[in-house]
Design an enzyme around this catalytic site. Structure first.
Site, PDB file in Angstrom:
ATOM      1  N   SER A 152      27.049 -36.528  19.486  1.00 65.09           N
ATOM      2  CA  SER A 152      28.187 -35.607  19.349  1.00 65.09           C
ATOM      3  C   SER A 152      28.208 -34.673  20.550  1.00 65.09           C
ATOM      4  O   SER A 152      27.141 -34.349  21.107  1.00 65.09           O
ATOM      5  CB  SER A 152      28.041 -34.768  18.079  1.00 65.09           C
ATOM      6  OG  SER A 152      29.020 -33.758  18.031  1.00 65.09           O
TER       7      SER A 152
ATOM      8  N   TYR B 116      23.252 -29.242  12.760  1.00 59.47           N
ATOM      9  CA  TYR B 116      23.938 -30.508  13.079  1.00 59.47           C
ATOM     10  C   TYR B 116      23.820 -30.800  14.580  1.00 59.47           C
ATOM     11  O   TYR B 116      23.481 -31.919  14.982  1.00 59.47           O
ATOM     12  CB  TYR B 116      25.403 -30.408  12.668  1.00 59.47           C
ATOM     13  CG  TYR B 116      26.269 -31.560  13.144  1.00 59.47           C
ATOM     14  CD1 TYR B 116      26.317 -32.752  12.434  1.00 59.47           C
ATOM     15  CD2 TYR B 116      27.040 -31.448  14.307  1.00 59.47           C
ATOM     16  CE1 TYR B 116      27.103 -33.813  12.872  1.00 59.47           C
ATOM     17  CE2 TYR B 116      27.831 -32.499  14.744  1.00 59.47           C
ATOM     18  CZ  TYR B 116      27.855 -33.684  14.032  1.00 59.47           C
ATOM     19  OH  TYR B 116      28.633 -34.724  14.467  1.00 59.47           O
TER      20      TYR B 116
END
Ligand code: NAP
Length: 257
Positions: free
Chosen positions: A152, A166
């Protein structure tokens, strides 16, 4: 004529691809595009059987082959079963997309409960290591092979006040890609990462912000959120022989964010 033969669709015929989390979002888009490129597609899902069946039906409607397996990517037993079922159905695995991942509601680190941080690292990081380990054990028989890891942009941006857990769970995957690419290169297994930015999928609603991609996407250099199919293009390129000299590298699909 170019020095290097142009890869043909036939290069990929009869090859088998495993995707973790292929029932929805980016994983589903990869399943559909990979089927177009001749892959037999086996994908896992966590609990959404209807979505999984819809993805299988969509692949079959294109004339492709697909198998959905309920398997929690953070479970070692489920991961072994996913690979076993894929091999039993289609033979040796030569493509692997490590995609399953989750987010949690936005908050600063100071407020994060332990069980939330554990869930994020178990689902995003431990699961990816288990899946990659199984790939390292079983792939390479149908060499050359390719592993693509969904990281990501958060890994580079850090996601302050949203979800540092995350972001860090994905940063660990970037490091895994760099190391594993070197470990597996002698076996002709390439390992690369894709870092999506703000992509229109259900993941944002699952983190409590259904409008997040559209809202923040407007502020990116390209001025919009991305679509899962735009990420699937990068993933499928890395799976294909067109990227035969790329390993240990990353493609950011983030609109310039
Ligand atoms: P999504 O739309 O929420 O879909 C998640 C998929 O993963 C579903 O198929 C889900 O299955 C499956 N899944 C979730 N937990 C699982 C588990 N423990 N075991 C097996 N499967 C599991 O997510 P997405 O947006 O497509 O994201 C895909 C990947 O891209 C994730 O790793 C995410 O972190 C990364 N990413 C996404 C974005 C974005 O903006 N969308 C940006 C950067 C990175 P069910 O249908 O059964 O729930």
């Amino acid at each position: 004529m170019s020095e290097r033969a142009k890869p043909k669709k036939a290069d990929l015929m009869s090859k088998t691809l495993i995707i973790t989390g292929g029932s929805r979002g980016i994983g589903r888009a990869v399943a559909l595009q990979a089927a177009d490129e001749g892959w037999n597609v086996v994908f896992s899902y966590l609990g959404n059987k209807d979505a999984a069946e819809a993805t299988v039906a969509a692949v079959k409607a294109k004339g492709g082959s697909a198998l959905a397996v309920q398997a929690d990517a953070s479970s070692e037993g489920d991961t072994l079963r996913l690979f076993d079922q894929a091999e039993a159905q289609f033979g040796a695995i030569s493509g692997l997309v490590i995609n399953a991942g989750v987010v949690a509601p936005s908050m600063p680190l100071a407020q994060m409960p332990l069980d939330r941080i554990e869930t994020i690292f178990r689902t995003n990081t431990l699961s990816a290591f288990l899946t990659a380990r199984e790939g390292a054990r079983r792939m390479g028989q149908a060499a050359p092979s390719s592993i693509v890891v969904l990281s990501s942009m958060a890994a580079r941006l850090g996601s302050p006040n949203e979800y540092i857990d995350y972001a860090a769970s994905k940063g660990a995957l970037d490091t895994m890609v760099v190391g594993l690419a070197k470990e597996l290169a002698p076996q002709a297994i390439r390992v690369n990462g894709v870092r999506p930015g703000l992509i229109e999928t259900d993941i944002h609603a699952s983190g409590g912000q259904p409008d997040r991609a559209a809202r923040l996407g407007a502020a990116t250099p390209l001025g919009r959120a991305g679509h899962p199919e735009e990420v699937a293009e990068a993933v499928c390129w890395l799976l294909s022989s067109k990227s035969s000299y790329a390993t240990g590298t990353f493609i950011d699909v983030s609109g310039g964010r």
